[in-house]
Design a protein around this motif. Structure first.
Motif, mmCIF file in Angstrom:
data_model
loop_
_atom_site.group_PDB
_atom_site.id
_atom_site.type_symbol
_atom_site.label_atom_id
_atom_site.label_comp_id
_atom_site.label_asym_id
_atom_site.label_seq_id
_atom_site.Cartn_x
_atom_site.Cartn_y
_atom_site.Cartn_z
ATOM 1 N N MET A 229 0.830 -1.206 0.000
ATOM 2 C CA MET A 229 0.000 0.000 0.000
ATOM 3 C C MET A 229 0.866 1.258 0.000
ATOM 4 S SD MET A 229 -3.387 -0.567 0.060
ATOM 5 C CE MET A 229 -4.121 0.838 0.918
ATOM 6 N N ARG A 230 1.908 1.245 0.797
ATOM 7 C CA ARG A 230 2.754 2.432 0.960
ATOM 8 C C ARG A 230 3.733 2.616 -0.191
ATOM 9 N NH1 ARG A 230 4.777 1.256 7.169
ATOM 10 N NH2 ARG A 230 2.888 1.905 8.308
ATOM 11 N N ILE B 106 -3.856 -0.541 9.477
ATOM 12 C CA ILE B 106 -4.475 -1.051 8.249
ATOM 13 C C ILE B 106 -5.682 -0.206 7.880
ATOM 14 C CG2 ILE B 106 -5.758 -3.012 7.297
ATOM 15 C CD1 ILE B 106 -3.822 -4.795 9.010
ATOM 16 N N ALA B 107 -6.542 0.095 8.863
ATOM 17 C CA ALA B 107 -7.736 0.890 8.591
ATOM 18 C C ALA B 107 -7.368 2.277 8.074
ATOM 19 C CB ALA B 107 -8.585 1.002 9.854
ATOM 20 N N GLU B 108 -6.368 2.886 8.671
ATOM 21 C CA GLU B 108 -5.938 4.214 8.243
ATOM 22 C C GLU B 108 -5.379 4.181 6.827
ATOM 23 O OE1 GLU B 108 -2.756 7.719 9.611
ATOM 24 O OE2 GLU B 108 -3.087 5.965 10.881
ATOM 25 N N CYS B 109 -4.618 3.138 6.521
ATOM 26 C CA CYS B 109 -4.013 3.039 5.191
ATOM 27 C C CYS B 109 -5.087 2.848 4.125
ATOM 28 C CB CYS B 109 -3.036 1.868 5.184
ATOM 29 S SG CYS B 109 -1.806 1.928 3.868
ATOM 30 N N ARG C 118 -5.850 2.873 -2.155
ATOM 31 C CA ARG C 118 -6.230 1.545 -2.598
ATOM 32 C C ARG C 118 -4.982 0.713 -2.875
ATOM 33 N NH1 ARG C 118 -11.147 0.389 -3.779
ATOM 34 N NH2 ARG C 118 -10.552 -1.207 -5.321
ATOM 35 N N LEU C 119 -5.176 -0.589 -2.884
ATOM 36 C CA LEU C 119 -4.113 -1.517 -3.220
ATOM 37 C C LEU C 119 -4.081 -1.652 -4.735
ATOM 38 C CD1 LEU C 119 -1.963 -3.551 -2.221
ATOM 39 C CD2 LEU C 119 -3.793 -5.274 -2.143
ATOM 40 N N THR C 120 -3.045 -1.116 -5.353
ATOM 41 C CA THR C 120 -3.005 -1.025 -6.811
ATOM 42 C C THR C 120 -2.149 -2.091 -7.472
ATOM 43 O OG1 THR C 120 -1.169 0.554 -6.699
ATOM 44 C CG2 THR C 120 -3.414 1.460 -6.743
ATOM 45 N N GLY D 246 -11.136 -7.736 -1.460
ATOM 46 C CA GLY D 246 -11.953 -7.423 -2.629
ATOM 47 C C GLY D 246 -12.332 -5.962 -2.771
ATOM 48 N N PRO D 247 -12.864 -5.321 -1.723
ATOM 49 C CA PRO D 247 -13.295 -3.925 -1.862
ATOM 50 C C PRO D 247 -12.161 -2.912 -1.963
ATOM 51 C CG PRO D 247 -14.470 -5.036 -0.067
ATOM 52 C CD PRO D 247 -13.317 -5.901 -0.447
#
Length: 304
Positions: free
Chosen positions: A121-122, A224-227, A232-234, A254-255
């Motif tokens: 994510m980062r 995790i929630a903050e990230c 989004r996970l790209t 999924g979301p």
């Protein structure tokens, strides 16, 4: 530089080099194997880098494989703190930098999944592809069915500061054996790997480190929630389930994931790389096949 590791007498595939690498205020014991595009393997509990011994050789035919003992595990530093997913992701990022890696596929299982996810994510510029297995990502929606009867019993036991290590000191082998049996549906693992795991988690301080991962779960969940709230996970991502997690992790991803494919390996326990390595390699091989960063994996079945 190569070192003599306390675990080097246990099972070590031919060609594996053990190296001690200073990162993020700790020293990680890292197993290195092969040449080619980088793959980073992150284990969970009660594992060491030797969780990957049955898949490293095949992966190393086309990749430069790096498999560290995570912070506090095995021959890595038994740190006082830093067991939240965010810090562990920083450990992984710093390890790749120290190894001169500018792009890597990252594979995480169990407690290695949240830091692998946060790293992707980062740093989507650093993580080429992501594989996550047999874990949950904090409180993200999608795991309600799996958690319908509550979290696994050991989560609460491990979370109470000082309790589990006090109870288990002197009984570590029996405790690790229980997880090895449950995680392979009763089939067990290579005795050398079993012995390496037992040594790695013997003693009150080793147990404290192991259980610190569980004690940091509230912080990891917040991270995790903050990230997810901010992006989004790209990167192309594969979620692999077995028993007991199944598709729960895939449903959580999924979301939030742009390019996701999910698989469940049948008749397979939680310790996927040791229990069903051939089935795992059949998934990893095409997904991690070398190619330009950002290109779809070979045989890609996810949504672009």
């Amino acid at each position: 530089m190569p070192i003599a590791s306390p675990l080097s007498s246990a099972l070590q595939p031919r060609g594996v080099e053990l190296r001690r690498v200073a990162v993020n205020g700790v020293e990680l014991n890292v197993a290195l194997h092969g040449e080619g595009p980088a793959v980073l393997l992150l284990h969970g509990f009660p594992h060491t880098w030797q969780l990957w011994t049955r898949v490293m050789g095949s992966l190393a035919e086309r990749h430069r494989v790096s498999a560290p003992d995570m912070r506090g595990a095995g021959a890595s530093t038994h740190a006082a703190d830093g067991y939240d997913a965010g810090t562990l992701a920083c450990d992984a990022e710093a390890l790749l930098e120290a190894l001169g890696v500018r792009s890597a596929d990252v594979v995480g299982i169990d407690a290695g999944t949240p830091p692998a996810f946060l790293l992707a994510m980062r740093r989507p510029d650093l993580v080429r592809r992501l594989v996550v297995m047999e874990s949950l990502l904090g409180g993200l929606p999608g795991a309600e069915e799996f958690l319908a009867q509550g979290a696994p019993w050991w989560f609460g036991f491990h979370a109470v500061p000082g309790l589990a290590e006090t109870v288990l000191t002197g009984h570590e082998a029996r405790y690790v054996d229980w997880f090895l049996g449950a995680g392979t549906l009763g089939e067990g693992v290579d005795p050398a790997v079993r012995d390496a795991f037992v040594r790695a988690y013997t003693g009150a301080d080793a147990l404290r480190c192991a259980f610190s991962y569980y004690r940091a779960l509230p912080t990891s969940s917040e991270q995790i929630a903050e990230c997810v709230a901010g992006g989004r996970l790209t990167v192309p991502t594969m979620a692999v389930g077995a028993r007991p997690v199944g598709r729960a992790l895939e449903r959580q991803l999924g979301p939030v994931a742009d390019r996701l494919v999910g698989h469940v390996i049948e008749d397979c326990g939680h310790f996927i790389p040791l229990h069903r390595p051939e089935a795992l390699l059949r998934l990893l091989g095409p997904f991690l096949a070398p190619g330009p960063q950002g290109s779809p994996p070979r045989g890609w079945g996810g949504n672009p």
